[in-house]
Design a protein around this motif. Structure first.
Motif, PDB file in Angstrom:
ATOM      1  N   HIS A 261      40.660  41.381  35.991  1.00  0.00           N
ATOM      2  CA  HIS A 261      40.520  42.642  35.257  1.00  0.00           C
ATOM      3  C   HIS A 261      41.900  43.034  34.728  1.00  0.00           C
ATOM      4  N   ASP A 262      41.908  43.924  33.707  1.00  0.00           N
ATOM      5  CA  ASP A 262      43.173  44.289  33.060  1.00  0.00           C
ATOM      6  C   ASP A 262      44.222  44.811  34.040  1.00  0.00           C
TER       7      ASP A 262
ATOM      8  N   ASN B 288      37.434  39.261  37.762  1.00  0.00           N
ATOM      9  CA  ASN B 288      36.624  39.699  36.616  1.00  0.00           C
ATOM     10  C   ASN B 288      35.508  38.686  36.360  1.00  0.00           C
TER      11      ASN B 288
END
Ligand code: FDA
Length: 394
Positions: free
Chosen positions: A197-198, A329
């Motif tokens: 994830h970011d 993710n």
């Protein structure tokens, strides 16, 4: 139309092993493959040195809906049998860790062993021959390829899974299974790196190339003690590849960053010898400095002098370092995965011969079936064992 006893689709590990075994029994055998060269996955495996078996291969090292399915083949053709084969061909090899055996020279050695065996057994291996269609007429199969039409008494599907499409992976094996009414379990990429994830991408920015020995566990409780590797795309390394086979979307993985040294014990030691030093400096002596600096700068690990650490601080630190949680993710998918999880349902097949229970003389072996090994030579060992079991039966 060429008439033969056995046609094998796929000149990979499983198909070539099966072909040589059947050829030695006097069967007329043709292997067809759409690629330019046989054994393309073998050639790129193990960093070009092919981790060709694992000395400790046991049924427990495989994922399959039916955990007993692989027992028979593995017990009839063990890693020792394959080691004897490569030794007979003069291939030099070495042990790495955890029972893994690699060629000293090149993975080409293993392809040469298989191709020599096929030649001695009178097998015809036809490359650049894509299979277009398969049908059953009376007691025989008709297989149409881009070059020829074959009529065979038995048909072996060793066409692999969906991993690495650029190396010729196609769903043909699953399609043939469905065409003949066999159940195919849902497939996913396994032994594959995680994407992030970011927020994780940001905190791990600049850590690419760092490798840490860990103990990693999945939510289902499976554990592996191996290294994780930060990459510019996410997380990889043997620990991540192993756990990816047990991970499902949305789940977290737990990473023990100090599997052999409880941080409480280390702090007790540091209090005696280095009590003025900062926690950050002391942690950098046991974990990569860049990693610790990044974690401190993201306020995930606090920094204090060792002699100022409270009981609570130590507790918090232990929880962080021994139970570090990451929620991936996703995975990099079939593009980089080593294997395909799922595939032809083993309930449809004989565990002794790999013949379809519904369609006599139709066989499935290798990655196309729902048997997936751990990382470490287990997948090739399954291919050798299944190839031999099937080659003795066709
Ligand atoms: P495989 O995929 O090898 O062969 C199938 C063949 O069928 C292919 O040659 C393909 O061209 C052909 N085919 C497909 N569709 C066709 C069509 N329509 N017509 C004609 N031909 C068609 N395992 C291990 O034990 N040790 C290791 O070191 C590694 N390392 C590794 C690295 C990487 C990068 C990958 C991707 C994978 C590994 N593996 C591994 C896993 C191992 O490579 C894998 O389990 C086996 O190669 C599977 O062998 P199969 O014979 O089942 O299929």
């Amino acid at each position: 139309m060429q008439q033969i006893d056995t046609l094998i689709i796929g000149a990979g590990a499983a198909g070539l092993m099966c072909a040589a075994t059947a050829g030695y029994r006097g069967k007329s055998v043709v292997v067809v493959d759409m690629g330019k060269k046989p054994g393309r996955k073998i050639l790129i495996s193990g960093g070009g040195r092919c981790n060709f078996t694992n000395e400790n291969a046991q049924p427990e090292n495989y994922l399959c809906k039916n955990p007993h399915f692989i027992k028979s083949a593995l017990s009839r053709y063990s890693s020792q049998d394959f080691i004897e084969l490569v030794e007979r061909h003069g291939v030099e090899y070495h042990h790495k860790t955890l029972g893994q055996l690699f060629c000293d020279d090149s993975a080409q050695n293993i392809v040469d062993v298989l191709m020599t065996e096929c030649e001695w057994a009178g097998v015809d291996v036809k490359m650049r021959n894509e299979v277009l269609s398969v049908s059953k007429q009376d007691e025989s199969f008709h297989v149409q390829t881009t070059e020829n039409t074959y009529q065979c008494k038995s048909l072996v599907i060793a066409s692999g899974g969906l991993t690495m499409p650029k190396l010729g992976a196609t769903p043909i094996g699953f399609n043939i299974a469905k065409q003949f009414g066999l159940n195919v379990l849902p497939t996913t990429a396994a032994l594959v790196p995680f994407t992030l994830h970011d927020h994780d991408k940001q905190r791990f920015d600049g850590l690419s190339g760092i490798s840490i020995p860990t103990k990693i566990s999945s939510e289902c409780g499976t554990e592996f003690k191996e290294n994780i590797l930060f990459t510019h795309r996410g997380l990889s390394g043997p620990a991540i590849l192993q756990i990816s086979s047990f991970w499902q979307a949305g789940q977290a993985v737990t990473i023990n960053l100090l599997p052999d040294s409880p941080i409480q014990d280390l702090i007790t030691e540091w209090r005696e010898q280095n009590s003025q030093k900062s926690l950050k400096n002391m942690l950098s002596t046991i974990l990569p400095k860049r990693f610790i600096e990044a974690m401190v700068s993201h306020a995930e690990i606090f920094d204090k002098a060792i002699n100022q650490l409270s009981k609570d601080d130590v507790y918090q630190l232990a929880e962080y370092l021994h139970q570090w949680q990451i929620k991936p993710n996703g995975t990099e998918g079939y593009r980089t995965a080593e294997v395909t999880l799922g595939g032809v349902d083993t309930d449809e097949l004989s565990s002794k011969t790999f013949e379809s229970k519904k369609v006599p003389n139709l066989y499935f072996i290798g990655e196309v079936i729902d048997v997936t090994g751990w990382l470490g030579g287990y997948n090739f060992q399954a291919c050798w064992a299944q190839g031999v079991a099937c080659g003795q039966a066709v």
